[in-house]
Design a protein around this motif. Structure first.
Motif, PDB file in Angstrom:
ATOM      1  N   SER A 252     -58.489  73.923 -31.938  1.00 26.80           N
ATOM      2  CA  SER A 252     -59.753  74.142 -31.253  1.00 26.80           C
ATOM      3  C   SER A 252     -60.208  72.842 -30.611  1.00 26.80           C
ATOM      4  CB  SER A 252     -60.821  74.628 -32.244  1.00 26.80           C
ATOM      5  OG  SER A 252     -61.153  73.587 -33.157  1.00 26.80           O
ATOM      6  N   VAL A 253     -61.357  72.896 -29.929  1.00 25.85           N
ATOM      7  CA  VAL A 253     -61.939  71.706 -29.307  1.00 25.85           C
ATOM      8  C   VAL A 253     -62.208  70.640 -30.363  1.00 25.85           C
ATOM      9  CG1 VAL A 253     -63.892  70.831 -27.978  1.00 25.85           C
ATOM     10  CG2 VAL A 253     -62.953  73.080 -27.457  1.00 25.85           C
ATOM     11  N   ALA A 254     -62.699  71.048 -31.518  1.00 29.00           N
ATOM     12  CA  ALA A 254     -63.023  70.084 -32.581  1.00 29.00           C
ATOM     13  C   ALA A 254     -61.802  69.288 -33.016  1.00 29.00           C
ATOM     14  CB  ALA A 254     -63.635  70.806 -33.774  1.00 29.00           C
ATOM     15  N   ASP A 255     -60.654  69.942 -33.126  1.00 27.72           N
ATOM     16  CA  ASP A 255     -59.440  69.234 -33.527  1.00 27.72           C
ATOM     17  C   ASP A 255     -59.073  68.155 -32.514  1.00 27.72           C
ATOM     18  OD1 ASP A 255     -59.214  70.761 -35.789  1.00 27.72           O
ATOM     19  OD2 ASP A 255     -57.664  72.082 -35.005  1.00 27.72           O
ATOM     20  N   VAL A 256     -59.244  68.452 -31.230  1.00 28.23           N
ATOM     21  CA  VAL A 256     -58.922  67.469 -30.190  1.00 28.23           C
ATOM     22  C   VAL A 256     -59.871  66.278 -30.263  1.00 28.23           C
ATOM     23  CG1 VAL A 256     -58.662  67.089 -27.707  1.00 28.23           C
ATOM     24  CG2 VAL A 256     -58.033  69.299 -28.705  1.00 28.23           C
ATOM     25  N   LEU A 257     -61.154  66.559 -30.461  1.00 28.31           N
ATOM     26  CA  LEU A 257     -62.158  65.496 -30.401  1.00 28.31           C
ATOM     27  C   LEU A 257     -62.199  64.623 -31.650  1.00 28.31           C
ATOM     28  CD1 LEU A 257     -65.071  67.243 -28.493  1.00 28.31           C
ATOM     29  CD2 LEU A 257     -63.264  65.750 -27.642  1.00 28.31           C
ATOM     30  N   GLN A 258     -61.388  64.945 -32.652  1.00 30.29           N
ATOM     31  CA  GLN A 258     -61.231  64.004 -33.767  1.00 30.29           C
ATOM     32  C   GLN A 258     -60.634  62.687 -33.284  1.00 30.29           C
ATOM     33  OE1 GLN A 258     -62.311  64.361 -36.761  1.00 30.29           O
ATOM     34  NE2 GLN A 258     -62.458  66.538 -37.223  1.00 30.29           N
ATOM     35  N   ASN A 259     -59.995  62.707 -32.098  1.00 29.42           N
ATOM     36  CA  ASN A 259     -59.374  61.497 -31.559  1.00 29.42           C
ATOM     37  C   ASN A 259     -60.360  60.572 -30.864  1.00 29.42           C
ATOM     38  OD1 ASN A 259     -56.311  62.069 -31.882  1.00 29.42           O
ATOM     39  ND2 ASN A 259     -57.083  63.947 -30.938  1.00 29.42           N
ATOM     40  N   ASP A 260     -61.580  61.026 -30.624  1.00 35.37           N
ATOM     41  CA  ASP A 260     -62.516  60.262 -29.808  1.00 35.37           C
ATOM     42  C   ASP A 260     -63.435  59.408 -30.670  1.00 35.37           C
ATOM     43  OD1 ASP A 260     -64.854  59.610 -28.037  1.00 35.37           O
ATOM     44  OD2 ASP A 260     -63.682  60.795 -26.627  1.00 35.37           O
ATOM     45  N   PRO A 261     -63.473  58.092 -30.444  1.00 38.03           N
ATOM     46  CA  PRO A 261     -64.305  57.226 -31.295  1.00 38.03           C
ATOM     47  C   PRO A 261     -65.800  57.382 -31.062  1.00 38.03           C
ATOM     48  CG  PRO A 261     -63.317  55.957 -29.515  1.00 38.03           C
ATOM     49  CD  PRO A 261     -62.695  57.314 -29.460  1.00 38.03           C
ATOM     50  N   SER A 262     -66.212  58.013 -29.962  1.00 40.10           N
ATOM     51  CA  SER A 262     -67.639  58.194 -29.702  1.00 40.10           C
ATOM     52  C   SER A 262     -68.138  59.573 -30.128  1.00 40.10           C
ATOM     53  CB  SER A 262     -67.938  57.999 -28.215  1.00 40.10           C
ATOM     54  OG  SER A 262     -67.307  59.008 -27.441  1.00 40.10           O
ATOM     55  N   VAL A 263     -67.234  60.431 -30.634  1.00 42.13           N
ATOM     56  CA  VAL A 263     -67.572  61.807 -30.984  1.00 42.13           C
ATOM     57  C   VAL A 263     -67.338  62.027 -32.475  1.00 42.13           C
ATOM     58  CG1 VAL A 263     -67.082  64.249 -30.543  1.00 42.13           C
ATOM     59  CG2 VAL A 263     -66.884  62.582 -28.676  1.00 42.13           C
ATOM     60  N   ARG A 264     -68.255  62.763 -33.107  1.00 42.14           N
ATOM     61  CA  ARG A 264     -68.042  63.229 -34.462  1.00 42.14           C
ATOM     62  C   ARG A 264     -68.356  64.723 -34.521  1.00 42.14           C
ATOM     63  NH1 ARG A 264     -65.064  59.977 -34.685  1.00 42.14           N
ATOM     64  NH2 ARG A 264     -64.787  58.227 -36.107  1.00 42.14           N
ATOM     65  N   VAL A 265     -67.496  65.451 -35.215  1.00 44.91           N
ATOM     66  CA  VAL A 265     -67.594  66.906 -35.273  1.00 44.91           C
ATOM     67  C   VAL A 265     -68.601  67.305 -36.335  1.00 44.91           C
ATOM     68  CG1 VAL A 265     -66.325  69.044 -35.674  1.00 44.91           C
ATOM     69  CG2 VAL A 265     -65.219  67.142 -34.481  1.00 44.91           C
TER      70      VAL A 265
END
Length: 736
Positions: A100-113
């Protein structure tokens, strides 16, 4: 009309049938077979969409792209954009087996799920501000994709634009977009034929099957069709938790010398059974309880959450002249959600708590559209790129609920108690008819925007000026009576951005841009008595962002450093008893990002964010100057991927995701410990009977750490979400 079951349950046989039909129609000669000594790879990069540029090219290493969509400014190379952004590619999504989108955004240092309030909606903190799934865009349009969970089969790339974006994208449906925006790009047929079947399994005996088939047609390959379908079913690493997913989509594109058209239609059904709920800290809690065993499930056995969505979109672009292009886009979504929930409220420091039955039915009908024109001209030494656009969004939400708030079921965070489903008592709260939900909210957003990017000094310097006039309209209908309350306000949002290239490899940038969201309505009473302006509608909240930064493109390694400050207004009841927009949350931060291929065969991606998010002038001495709920001072991510020398086709990867301590209450008395999670993976490419086979294995939360993964996700609420246990995922993909 319900969708046919064969549409919802794709199988390998159905995929091969579709392949046979596509192959019969396609006028593309078959690709040359790979030699016996060479591993061939299939390029899954989209080559055609309703834009002249198509997708931005991947950066070295292939995990991120060189740029992406910057709202109405269109696709921009990262070195030319006055904003911070990252576009995660299909290669990364597939190799990490992201669901899902959340799994991808685990890679982003400015984003937290994070997670929605009282439900299982995926939400995201970007620069400390919440972005709900409702506010995710699909190819530039809001409100088209499922609002709680978006399967990775529905998108090619995930683009994260950091910072406010009222001018670039318009106000979001729920008022997010203050800390950033997320745009998902649909899948398109690549230049080469694609036929891929994947099978997989994961912790909890979960099974997975998917297909990805694409062809281009015609002597000039001007028409493309891409079909994606997947079925996922089974348990998770959490005891007794079950997930079932059926998703299918078709993407179409056509191009000629002067015109381009693309269209998508998709359907997703996502069903959750006994999913572990959020944990709310009650008034009797004086410290945050330690995280329980991550496999423990404190959900009631009768709880579930079902979501069904059907959506479609179309986008067209026409070159009026060599320097003037017009576009038009539109889309619609129809969805239904049904839930039976029971969140856990902990009432003391030992984990004792209670739960109560809550059910609701929701139906959404969304319509959205956009039209615009982009032109280029020159005045003396200055080149201009001018853009103007009009956008419209409408949502009709129907809703009904039952909540047995006073009928408490005793339980415990560490020793859960399951109950048979309780009958509703006479004291239960009810709203509308559960069998026929009534209209609850109607939202309309419309805006007109114009901008100009001025380039001079041989394009070393670029100045972008823009303004958007936005109208926010909504009507809320009271439960049962249907009595309407209307909100209608307008606001003009300016933007200025500047880029200066010190060298071809180094860009400096700065921007001022605003965020826009609907103002609140004054309540009738407060803890101090009656509110003197009860029912008054506040003007739209205007968030103001200032940012400066530097970007680097070394060919193999790229990155950026950004410093930003964003002020978000608050509302409070002042000393005279009036409800007013006073005070603010100020988020100041420093972001460092890096990505690329450090050396041949070694790819790197990650960064760190330092964030100071404080409440200011709240009207309450206990909260003034305190940190905003759920926001850590430091968070970071580091991922490495390595092609093992001497073992052709084998790659290993590792990732660390770390978040510092935060607070679960506005007064900062409930401190939630920070955490670090480690993930590892492996990928092996080989050839079997002339077919490319890719085997992938992954372990998330390698050390099986127990931790509170997020705090909050809804304004002024500090509920906790327990992190998932160690999860093993294995899959194999075959390219025919």
């Amino acid at each position: 009309m319900p969708a046919p079951r064969f549409f919802l349950r794709p199988t390998v046989a159905a995929s091969l049938l579709a392949l046979h039909a596509l192959t019969a129609l396609a006028q593309t000669p078959p690709a040359e077979p790979a030699s016996s000594g060479t591993l061939s790879t299939v390029t899954v990069e989209a080559s055609a969409d309703a834009s002249a540029e198509g997708l931005t090219k991947p950066f070295a290493g292939g995990q991120v792209a060189r740029g992406g969509r910057v709202g109405i400014l269109g696709n921009q190379d990262m070195m030319d954009s006055p904003f911070s952004s990252t576009s995660y590619t299909h290669e990364l999504i597939q190799n990490q087996q992201a669901r899902s989108v959340a799994d991808v955004l685990q890679n982003d240092p400015s984003v937290r799920v994070a997670r929605g309030f009282g439900n299982f909606q995926e939400s995201y903190f970007i620069r400390g501000f919440v972005v709900n799934s409702d506010d995710i865009a699909y190819n530039g349009l809001y409100g088209l994709l499922p609002r709680q969970y978006i399967s990775s089969e529905l998108f090619e790339r995930v683009e994260v634009l950091r910072g406010a974006s009222a001018f670039l994208n318009g106000a979001t449906p729920t008022g997010g977009g203050i800390g950033g925006n997320i745009n998902l790009l649909p899948k398109r047929a690549p230049n080469e034929p694609l036929t891929q079947v994947s099978l997989g399994t994961a912790s909890g005996s979960q099974s997975y099957v998917s297909t990805d088939i694409a062809r281009r047609f015609g002597p000039d390959q001007s028409v493309g069709i891409r079909l994606n379908a997947a079925h996922r079913d089974g348990g998770t690493g959490v005891n007794a938790e079950q997930v079932k997913l059926d998703v299918a989509s078709v993407g179409f594109d056509w191009r000629s010398r002067n015109a381009r058209i693309s269209a998508d239609i998709g359907h997703q059904e996502h069903r959750l059974s006994r999913t572990r709920p959020n944990v709310t800290l009650g008034a009797g809690v004086t410290r945050v309880p330690s995280a329980p065993d991550n496999q423990l499930n404190y959900a009631q056995p009768w709880t579930y959450s079902n979501e069904r969505d059907t959506f479609g979109s179309v986008r067209g672009e026409y070159d009026i002249t060599d320097n003037v292009t017009a576009w038009i886009a539109g889309g619609a979504r129809k969805s239904h959600e049904g839930n039976s929930l029971a969140g856990l409220t902990v009432t003391n420091n030992l984990g004792a708590g209670n739960m109560s039955r809550f059910e609701n039915q929701r139906q959404d009908n969304t319509r959205t559209a956009e039209a615009g024109v982009r032109g280029k001209f020159t005045t003396g030494p200055v080149n201009h790129t001018v853009v103007a656009s009009y956008s419209y969004y409408q949502l009709k939400e129907k809703n009904a609920y039952k909540w047995d708030f006073f009928n408490n079921l005793k339980s415990n965070l560490y020793a859960p108690i399951g109950y048979p489903i309780p009958a509703y008592t006479a004291s239960a709260f009810r709203g509308n008819d559960m069998d026929n939900p009534a209209l609850l909210t109607q939202t309309r957003l419309s805006s007109l925007a114009i901008g100009d990017t001025l380039s001079f000094m041989d394009d070393r310097a670029q100045l972008t000026l823009g303004v958007r006039r936005q109208k926010l309209e909504s009507t809320d209908f009271a439960y049962d009576s249907g009595k309407p309350t209307t909100y209608e306000k307008s606001r003009t949002s300016p933007m200025v951005g500047f880029v200066f290239k010190l060298q071809p490899q180094v860009s400096l940038y700065a921007n001022y841009i605003e965020g826009l969201s609907k103002g609140d309505t004054a309540p009738t009473v407060s803890t101090s008595g009656a509110v003197r302006n009860a029912g008054t509608q506040l003007s739209p909240y205007v968030s103001k962002q200032k940012e400066i930064g530097i970007k680097y493109d070394g060919g193999r390694i790229g990155g950026g450093l950004a410093f930003f400050t964003t002020d978000k207004p608050r509302a409070l009841i002042n000393s005279a008893g009036y409800y007013v927009a006073e005070g603010k949350d100020r988020h100041q931060g420093l972001e460092l990002t890096a990505f690329g291929e450090a050396t041949k065969g070694l790819r790197v991606m990650g960064g760190i964010t330092f964030l100071d998010a404080k409440q200011r002038a709240t009207g309450d001495a206990s909260t003034d100057g305190r940190r905003v709920i759920g926001i850590a001072k430091t968070q970071g991510t580091l991922g490495l991927e390595w092609d093992v020398p001497g073992v052709r086709g084998l790659s290993l990867d590792a990732r660390a995701v770390s978040t510092g301590p935060s607070y679960a209450d506005a007064a900062n008395t409930l401190r939630v410990p920070g955490w670090t999670r480690f993930d590892i993976g492996a990928r092996y490419l080989t050839e079997v009977a002339g077919k490319l086979v890719t085997v992938r294995a992954r372990i998330d939360n390698l050390t099986n750490r127990n931790y509170w993964a997020s705090v909050g996700g809804y304004p002024n609420n500090g509920y906790l979400v327990l992190g998932a246990p160690r999860t093993v995922t294995v899959s194999a993909s075959v390219d025919f």
